[in-house]
Motif scaffolding. Structure first.
Motif, PDB file in Angstrom:
ATOM      1  N   ALA A   1     -46.297 -45.129  34.173  1.00 58.80           N
ATOM      2  CA  ALA A   1     -46.912 -44.168  33.244  1.00 58.80           C
ATOM      3  C   ALA A   1     -48.312 -43.837  33.726  1.00 58.80           C
ATOM      4  O   ALA A   1     -49.084 -44.734  34.087  1.00 58.80           O
TER       5      ALA A   1
ATOM      6  N   ALA B   1     -38.226 -32.109  33.878  1.00 56.60           N
ATOM      7  CA  ALA B   1     -38.421 -33.077  34.948  1.00 56.60           C
ATOM      8  C   ALA B   1     -38.619 -32.313  36.243  1.00 56.60           C
ATOM      9  O   ALA B   1     -38.029 -31.262  36.453  1.00 56.60           O
TER      10      ALA B   1
ATOM     11  N   SER C   1     -46.362 -47.132  26.316  1.00 57.27           N
ATOM     12  CA  SER C   1     -46.172 -47.686  27.657  1.00 57.27           C
ATOM     13  C   SER C   1     -46.076 -49.215  27.611  1.00 57.27           C
ATOM     14  O   SER C   1     -45.298 -49.814  28.348  1.00 57.27           O
TER      15      SER C   1
ATOM     16  N   LEU D   1     -41.655 -36.763  34.774  1.00 57.86           N
ATOM     17  CA  LEU D   1     -41.120 -36.270  33.504  1.00 57.86           C
ATOM     18  C   LEU D   1     -42.256 -35.584  32.763  1.00 57.86           C
ATOM     19  O   LEU D   1     -43.327 -36.161  32.574  1.00 57.86           O
TER      20      LEU D   1
ATOM     21  N   VAL E   1     -39.985 -42.984  38.889  1.00 53.97           N
ATOM     22  CA  VAL E   1     -39.975 -41.961  37.832  1.00 53.97           C
ATOM     23  C   VAL E   1     -41.264 -42.135  37.036  1.00 53.97           C
ATOM     24  O   VAL E   1     -41.544 -43.219  36.516  1.00 53.97           O
ATOM     25  N   VAL E   2     -42.055 -41.072  36.955  1.00 52.94           N
ATOM     26  CA  VAL E   2     -43.402 -41.155  36.378  1.00 52.94           C
ATOM     27  C   VAL E   2     -43.495 -40.282  35.134  1.00 52.94           C
ATOM     28  O   VAL E   2     -43.018 -39.144  35.121  1.00 52.94           O
ATOM     29  N   THR E   3     -44.095 -40.829  34.096  1.00 52.02           N
ATOM     30  CA  THR E   3     -44.375 -40.061  32.875  1.00 52.02           C
ATOM     31  C   THR E   3     -45.886 -39.904  32.731  1.00 52.02           C
ATOM     32  O   THR E   3     -46.632 -40.876  32.884  1.00 52.02           O
TER      33      THR E   3
ATOM     34  N   GLY F   1     -39.577 -40.451  26.768  1.00 50.01           N
ATOM     35  CA  GLY F   1     -39.936 -40.384  28.175  1.00 50.01           C
ATOM     36  C   GLY F   1     -40.290 -41.757  28.719  1.00 50.01           C
ATOM     37  O   GLY F   1     -39.915 -42.113  29.822  1.00 50.01           O
TER      38      GLY F   1
ATOM     39  N   THR G   1     -38.943 -44.287  32.204  1.00 49.78           N
ATOM     40  CA  THR G   1     -39.942 -44.182  33.257  1.00 49.78           C
ATOM     41  C   THR G   1     -40.214 -45.523  33.928  1.00 49.78           C
ATOM     42  O   THR G   1     -39.995 -46.584  33.350  1.00 49.78           O
ATOM     43  N   ASP G   2     -40.686 -45.438  35.167  1.00 47.52           N
ATOM     44  CA  ASP G   2     -41.067 -46.639  35.918  1.00 47.52           C
ATOM     45  C   ASP G   2     -42.568 -46.855  35.882  1.00 47.52           C
ATOM     46  O   ASP G   2     -43.051 -47.976  35.860  1.00 47.52           O
TER      47      ASP G   2
ATOM     48  N   SER H   1     -32.640 -41.813  40.551  1.00 49.91           N
ATOM     49  CA  SER H   1     -33.966 -41.206  40.364  1.00 49.91           C
ATOM     50  C   SER H   1     -33.962 -39.718  40.704  1.00 49.91           C
ATOM     51  O   SER H   1     -34.942 -39.195  41.234  1.00 49.91           O
TER      52      SER H   1
END
Length: 645
Positions: A221, A186, A242, A199, A149-151, A214, A218-219, A379
């Motif tokens: 950033a 998302a 982050s 996200l 999961v990316v922000t 967010g 997240t995993d 996810s």
């Protein structure tokens, strides 16, 4: 001494007339038939006998920690309507299917001589609920690989949304007010057969809280920095978020296609912030990209997958679903809609869930491409329908075994939230008043905030509350999702508040009511406009304006000198009204020769409050007697005007 007939007592105790007469005979109370009367003392003796008998027969009843009125009636072997009447006498209004607490049930049972105890193994429903809401730890063998999961974060105008557009091959920016992302959503992207969840976080600094939210789910950033602009305040803010979330950071140096681009300057500024890129011997991955020309996008996504592989992102799909509400809104046609990210387990259509203060059953799930799905694993970001109300963005959601538990959990949380709200809204005590006096008087600017989505509302609230200073405190008395309603206007009127609407409009009834109640309703589509206006209102509170409002003019036609009184002007009101509490300017040959106050205003020999146009009157002035025929008296009052938004 009051008396009651036997059949009345039998009906009250739900006994047959014969059984009651035999009990009375045991007490040696002589009665002929059901129409016989007994005294209140004899009735008391009868009640004591019945309670003793129930005690001897083991009058303890085991119940669950909470039960409905019907269930209590069944346990006590009574009619439910009778139990409802007992509750009403105790001041508790309840319907047949409504749950009542153990304490209230015990009071009702004691009326019939029973003692209630919580059944063993029940462990109280509260304990059961807390156990169910706990997120169980996963066993190593149950964990399976899941997508990252990316922000995407960074400074406003550095190209975050454009980068997401390039990744998704969509165009979002052109539809945004002011070119700024206003809502969190998302989306999913498939790269080389592997899924990445993005996200979408807003770019303006006022949405700090949403961006922080967010980062919590997240995993990885992605920090977007413009090659021609470098590190900016929001960039530093994003770095701090982050770091606080403890997630790995990938830097996307955007806009490398511009002639003024200077990636080395960006790398130097990153190093100053404690982020040493790999080119310079550090560990932070930095990828030069151009969102506009779609250069370096593939490399960036490969880096995301590489970091995800190193992080060994895993989750257990075979358990009750748990995750986070990313965004929520009240849709006119569909009701409460929440975008959720499933972080563990699998969410299915029909699952009962609890999300913050909201509960419900998942009626439908829609994925990022707008298609209905029945299952969402770890996810996976989906929009869900079926909640009782709009949850808060950032709330955790958990699927539970049944609807009853979901409702109970939500109701308990709502009660706690209500209690906390009541505590926070308590009137000021003398101690508080004394401490505020010592610190200096604090003025309050009350606000009611309504928005189209929960994330925007929270961001607006936090941004405006930050404007508070030593002299003026910004206080948000209510915030919510949806249009500005009549109840919002009434609350604002009662609290002397201003209503801020973000991407929403007042309903027709609220608009007319706001005019009637003189409540200021302001609507915005870009948040910093709202901030500027609230700052202006605060300035108005600090520095009120004083305006002179002319009320009337009079011409002096006679001058009288009266002993013991002084000089009196016989005047004729030529325009407007002259009031007794007016201030005056005396004008001679278009030049103001005196400014002061009226000492007296008379009609003939009587003092009057006001004199209208076309009437004669007598005036005298405080500490001023140098008046002549032909002078003009301009009357005015000074008003304090608060600056409006």
């Amino acid at each position: 001494m009051s008396k009651t007939r036997v059949y009345q007592i039998a009906k009250e105790l739900d006994m047959s007339n014969e059984d009651l007469i035999s009990k009375l005979e045991e007490l040696e109370i002589n009665v002929k038939d059901e129409n016989s009367e007994i005294t209140s003392e004899e009735k008391e003796l009868l009640m004591e006998l019945l309670i003793e008998e129930k005690s001897d027969n083991g009058s303890t009843i085991e119940i669950d920690s909470q039960l409905t009125v019907q269930e209590l009636a069944n346990k006590l072997d009574k009619n439910s309507s009778e139990i409802i009447m007992k509750l009403m006498k105790m001041g508790t209004m309840a319907t047949i299917n409504q749950e009542i607490s153990f304490e209230i049930a015990s009071l009702v049972a004691s009326e019939y001589g029973f003692e209630l105890v919580i059944a063993e193994g029940d462990n109280s429903e509260e304990l059961e609920i807390e156990t169910l809401m706990e997120i169980e730890e996963d066993k190593e063998e149950d964990l399976k690989q899941r997508p990252p999961v990316v922000t995407v974060m960074g400074h406003v105008d550095h190209g975050k949304t454009s980068l997401l557009d390039a990744i998704r091959k969509t165009d979002v920016t052109s539809g945004e007010a002011g070119g700024i992302t206003q809502h969190i959503g998302a989306s999913e992207v498939n790269i080389n057969g592997q899924k990445i969840v993005f996200l979408d976080t807003p770019g303006h600094e006022a949405f700090t809280s949403m961006r922080a939210r967010g980062a919590q789910v997240t995993d990885i950033a992605i920090l977007v920095v413009a090659a021609d602009d470098g590190i900016m305040p929001q960039t530093v803010e994003a770095i701090n978020h982050s770091k606080a979330a403890g997630v790995p950071l990938i830097v996307a140096i955007n806009k490398i296609d511009k002639p003024s681009a200077n990636p080395d300057k960006v790398k130097q500024e990153l190093a100053d912030q404690g982020l040493l890129v790999e080119d310079w011997g550090g560990e932070v991955i930095a990828v030069p990209v151009s969102a506009k020309k779609k250069e370096g996008i593939d490399t960036l996504l490969e880096m995301v997958l590489l970091v995800a592989e190193m992080e060994e992102l895993r989750a257990n799909p075979d358990k009750r679903a748990v995750g986070t509400v990313i965004e929520a809104e009240l849709d006119k046609g569909r009701g409460p809609v929440a975008t959720v990210l499933v972080q563990g387990g699998t969410l299915r259509v029909g699952d009962p869930i609890v999300a913050g203060l909201a509960f419900g059953k998942v009626r439908a799930m829609i994925n990022s491409k707008g298609k209905r799905v029945k299952v969402a694993g770890p996810s996976t970001a989906v929009e869900i329908l079926g909640l009782s109300e709009v949850p808060q963005g950032g709330d955790q959601f958990v699927s539970v075994p049944n609807d009853k538990i979901a409702r109970n959990v939500a109701e308990k949380r709502q009660q706690i939230a209500r209690d906390e709200m009541l505590k926070s809204n308590q009137r000021m005590s003398l101690d508080d008043f004394f401490s505020q006096m010592n610190e200096g008087e604090v003025k309050e600017l009350n606000l009611v905030i309504k928005g189209d989505v929960q994330g925007s509302v929270q961001a607006v609230k936090q941004s405006l509350e930050k404007l508070s200073n030593e002299e003026v405190a910004v206080r948000v008395i209510h915030c919510g999702v949806g249009a500005v309603t009549e109840s919002d206007v009434m609350l604002a009127a009662a609290s002397n508040a201003i209503i801020i609407g973000f991407n929403v409009r007042p309903v027709p009834g609220a608009e007319s009511l706001s005019k009637k109640e003189e409540v200021d309703v302001r609507t915005y589509t870009i948040i910093y406009k709202a901030i500027e206006d609230v700052q202006a209102a605060m300035t108005g509170m600090l520095d009120p304006e004083y305006v002179d409002e002319d009320t009337g003019k009079a011409e002096i036609r006679e001058v009288y000198k009266i002993s013991g009184v002084g000089t009196v002007a016989g005047c004729y009101v030529t325009n407007g009204k002259v009031f007794r509490n007016s201030k005056v300017r005396i004008v001679r040959d278009s030049i103001i020769i005196h400014e002061g106050e009226l000492a007296a205003l008379k009609r003939f020999k009587d003092d009057v409050k006001e004199v209208n146009t076309g009437y004669e009157c007598g005036m005298s002035f405080v500490n001023y007697n140098d008046i002549k025929e032909g002078d003009v008296v301009e009357c005015y009052i000074t008003k304090e005007v608060k600056r409006k938004l």
